[in-house]
Write an enzyme that holds these catalytic residues in place. Structure first.
Site, short mmCIF file in Angstrom:
data_model
loop_
_atom_site.label_atom_id
_atom_site.label_comp_id
_atom_site.label_asym_id
_atom_site.label_seq_id
_atom_site.Cartn_x
_atom_site.Cartn_y
_atom_site.Cartn_z
N ASP A 104 45.23 42.54 31.46
CA ASP A 104 45.60 43.23 30.22
C ASP A 104 46.73 42.46 29.53
OD1 ASP A 104 43.80 45.19 30.93
OD2 ASP A 104 45.34 46.50 31.81
N1 URA Z 1 44.01 46.50 36.46
C1 URA Z 1 44.60 46.89 35.32
O1 URA Z 1 44.74 48.08 35.07
N2 URA Z 1 45.03 45.94 34.47
C2 URA Z 1 44.93 44.62 34.71
O2 URA Z 1 45.37 43.79 33.90
C3 URA Z 1 44.33 44.23 35.91
C4 URA Z 1 43.86 45.19 36.78
#
Ligand code: URA
Length: 238
Positions: A104
């Site tokens: 993310d």
């Molecule tokens: N899980 C999440 O919630 N975000 C990420 O970036 C990776 C795994």
């Protein structure tokens, strides 16, 4: 892919076969530190081939480890927003590079960048079950029942998740390590939400057995060594 050492050297050094033969006879070529013999097979993607002690740049593909900072997209085109590719120095970059898996925008840590589509596919394939390790910082201490909930296969998007390992690292500040073997959208954040916690920061520390190099500051990247690529490849299935 393994090839005859003569073929690799002739291509990479742009030398005639007769000269390649002489270099081999003189013992000037090594593969992973061992003097190469005429006719032997070598894999330029996973082995280090040196001439007179210097690596020859013959890797067919590029594999980079990046320590992603927050605010950067794991994408090849951010439509104006900064992406992980913007962080790759030109000396390490190559056309066709892309992130093998996404974090993310606000997640930090280990992103693998490569131009090897087949390798990325194997790394990301749910059949490979490559573990991804995250450290989550939370808004409150993780309830004692959470580890069982993570291990027990939660349901998400109509699927039963593979068991995930949760290890509580500290209650103050609330921090926990999570190891996942699949990658559903916002999976870590959503799993913690199920046990009543909000993730306030998320950092990926490892992919498979490969840990994020602690010398990489946020935004820095480096090439994986052939041994590191081989370590990652070892755990994948075709
Ligand atoms: N899980 C999440 O919630 N975000 C990420 O970036 C990776 C795994």
């Amino acid at each position: 892919m393994s090839e005859r050492i003569e073929k690799i050297l002739a291509r990479e050094l742009n030398e005639p076969r007769s000269r390649v033969k002489t270099l081999l006879q003189k013992g000037q070529v090594t593969v992973d530190g061992v003097v190469a013999r005429a006719g032997q097979q070598a894999d330029p993607d996973t082995q280090e081939i040196c001439l007179a002690g210097e690596p020859i740049a013959c890797r067919a593909f590029v594999y980079l480890m990046l320590n992603k900072p927050t605010g950067v997209l794991s994408a090849t085109d951010g439509k104006g927003a900064p992406t992980v590719l913007d962080l790759v120095p030109s000396a390490l970059g190559r056309k066709g590079l892309f992130p093998a898996g996404r974090l993310d925008k606000d997640t930090t840590g280990f992103v693998l960048l490569t131009d090897d589509g087949a390798f990325a596919h194997r790394i990301l394939s749910p059949r490979s079950h490559i573990p991804k390790t995250y450290i989550a910082t939370l808004d409150k201490p993780v309830p004692p029942t959470a580890a069982a909930a993570f291990a027990g296969g939660m349901e998400m998007d109509g699927k039963v998740l593979q068991p995930a390992q949760l290890t509580i690292l500290s209650a103050h500040p609330p921090r926990a390590q999570v190891v996942l073997r699949q990658g559903i959208y916002h999976q870590v954040k959503r799993m913690f939400a199920r046990v009543g916690c909000t993730v306030t920061a998320l950092h990926r520390t490892a992919m498979g057995v490969l840990e994020l190099d602690p010398t990489l500051a946020p935004g820095d990247c480096r090439a994986l060594t052939p041994a590191e690529v081989a370590l990652l490849a070892k755990d994948t299935v075709q």
